[in-house]
Design a protein around this motif. Structure first.
Motif, PDB file in Angstrom:
ATOM      1  N   HIS A 250       5.253   4.429  -0.527  1.00 16.04           N
ATOM      2  CA  HIS A 250       6.162   3.716  -1.421  1.00 16.04           C
ATOM      3  C   HIS A 250       6.050   4.257  -2.844  1.00 16.04           C
ATOM      4  O   HIS A 250       5.181   5.061  -3.156  1.00 16.04           O
TER       5      HIS A 250
ATOM      6  N   HIS B 139       3.312   7.285  -2.880  1.00 16.97           N
ATOM      7  CA  HIS B 139       1.918   7.271  -2.423  1.00 16.97           C
ATOM      8  C   HIS B 139       1.807   6.370  -1.186  1.00 16.97           C
ATOM      9  O   HIS B 139       2.649   5.509  -0.971  1.00 16.97           O
TER      10      HIS B 139
ATOM     11  N   HIS C 148      -0.119   3.699   1.684  1.00 16.37           N
ATOM     12  CA  HIS C 148      -1.090   2.607   1.855  1.00 16.37           C
ATOM     13  C   HIS C 148      -1.270   2.362   3.345  1.00 16.37           C
ATOM     14  O   HIS C 148      -0.320   2.526   4.111  1.00 16.37           O
TER      15      HIS C 148
ATOM     16  N   GLU D 129       6.905   2.862  -7.072  1.00 11.80           N
ATOM     17  CA  GLU D 129       7.159   1.676  -7.894  1.00 11.80           C
ATOM     18  C   GLU D 129       7.501   2.123  -9.312  1.00 11.80           C
ATOM     19  O   GLU D 129       6.696   2.812  -9.948  1.00 11.80           O
TER      20      GLU D 129
HETATM   21 MN    MN Z   1       1.167   1.145  -4.255  1.00 13.67          MN
END
Ligand code: MN
Length: 293
Positions: free
Chosen positions: A110, A66, A68, A112
Motif C-alpha cells: 500500500h 511498501h 505489510h 499513503e
Molecule cells: Mn503502511
C-alpha cells in the motif's frame, strides 16, 4: 470493582518523518517500556501530533509503496486528510474524524499520501497510526479493508453535557463499535468538554492506555496527563475515570493480549523468524500483488 491505576505517563519522543508526509512520535515499541508485548495486541503506535503543512500542490507528501503482513493497520484522522491505495484494490480518502482499518493479513502493498485536496491547501495535520496484531491463526487470512466514515461511528453521550465517546471498535456502555476485529479490542475516542468526565471499564488483564490528542485530562482524579502524552494503565483493576481540564480528545485503547510469540522485522509481524524469512521471500517474488508508485 477496583480502580485501574495509571502505571506511567510517557512524554512524546522526538518526532521523525515517515516518508515526507508523516511527522510522527513513536510510542510503541520505542517508548520507555512500551514494548510490543506490553501493549499486545497494539504492537505499534505512531502519533503525528498536530503540525502545519504548507501547500504542496505539485506533489502530494506521504509514503510510497511498501508491504505489510501479519497484522492490521488502523489510521485515525484527527486533522487533515490522507489518500490510500492498496494492491487489493482497496483505497480512498479519509478525512477528519474518519478511520481506515486495513487488515494486511497474508499481505498487501500500500501507499499513503496527503490527499490531493489537502496538498493544494495545506493546513493542520494530525493522525494516529496503530498496528493491531492478528492471532496466529488469522495472520495468513485474506486481506480486507474497512473504510469507516465518522458518521458510521456510534457516539455515546457523556453525563452532564460532558461530551461524547466515539466507539471505533469494541464497545462502550453496551454500544458496539463500527469496526470488526479478530480479537477482543476496545478503541474509543472520548471527546470531552471542559469539566466533562467519563468512566471506562475493561477487564484487569487487558493491556490499556490512552493518548491525549487535544487538551489535557485528569485520570482517576489524581494523574494529570498533558497534551500529546500517553498514559499506560496497570494490569489490575477494572475502572478508571477521565476528566477534561479543558476541551479534550482522548484516544483510549484496551485489548486482550494475544500472548503469542512475536517475530517482527520492518513491515512484517509474524510468530517465528522462519515466517519472517518467508515474508521477505514472498515479497521479493511478487506474491504481495502489484501497486504502482
Ligand atoms: Mn503502511
Amino acid at each position: 470493582m477496583s480502580v485501574k491505576q495509571v502505571e506511567m505517563v510517557l512524554a512524546p519522543r522526538e518526532p521523525h518523518y515517515v516518508g515526507d508526509g508523516f511527522r510522527v512520535h513513536n510510542f510503541i515499541p520505542s517508548g520507555y517500556g512500551l514494548t510490543m508485548q506490553r501493549m499486545d495486541p497494539f504492537i505499534f503506535l505512531d502519533y503525528a501530533s498536530k503540525f502545519h503543512f504548507t501547500p504542496s500542490p505539485s506533489k502530494a507528501k506521504g509514503v510510497g509503496v511498501h508491504p505489510h503482513r501479519g497484522f492490521e493497520t488502523v489510521t485515525i484522522a484527527y486533522q487533515g486528510s490522507v489518500a490510500h491505495h492498496d494492491s487489493g484494490g482497496g483505497g480512498g480518502v479519509i478525512s477528519k474524524g474518519d478511520v481506515q482499518w486495513m487488515t494486511a493479513a497474508s499481505g498487501v502493498l500500500h501507499k499513503e499520501y496527503h490527499s490531493e485536496e489537502f496538498s493544494k491547501t495545506g493546513g493542520d495535520f494530525q493522525m494516529v497510526q496503530l498496528w493491531v496484531n492478528l492471532p496466529a491463526k488469522d495472520k495468513m487470512s485474506t486481506p480486507k479493508y474497512q473504510a469507516i466514515s465518522n458518521a458510521q461511528i456510534p457516539k455515546i453521550k457523556v453525563p452532564n453535557n460532558g461530551g461524547e465517546v466515539e466507539v471505533i471498535a469494541g464497545n462502550y456502555e453496551g454500544h458496539t463499535g463500527a469496526a470488526t476485529t479478530f480479537s477482543p479490542i476496545h478503541m474509543l475516542n472520548a471527546k470531552l468538554n471542559k469539566e466533562g468526565e467519563a468512566s471506562f471499564i475493561f477487564p484487569p488483564n487487558f493491556n490499556t492506555g490512552l493518548l491525549v490528542i487535544e487538551g489535557s485530562v485528569m485520570v482517576n482524579g489524581i494523574e494529570a496527563v498533558p497534551l500529546d502524552h500517553f498514559a499506560l494503565f496497570a494490569n489490575a483493576g477494572e475502572i478508571f475515570t477521565v476528566k477534561a481540564t479543558e476541551d479534550s480528545i482522548v484516544l483510549i485503547l484496551s485489548g486482550d493480549p494475544l500472548n503469542e510469540p512475536i517475530a517482527s522485522h520492518g513491515p512484517f509481524v509474524m510468530n517465528t523468524r522462519q515466517e519472517i524469512m518467508q515474508a521477505f521471500e514472498d515479497y521479493e517474488q511478487g506474491k504481495f500483488g502489484v501497486l504502482e508508485d
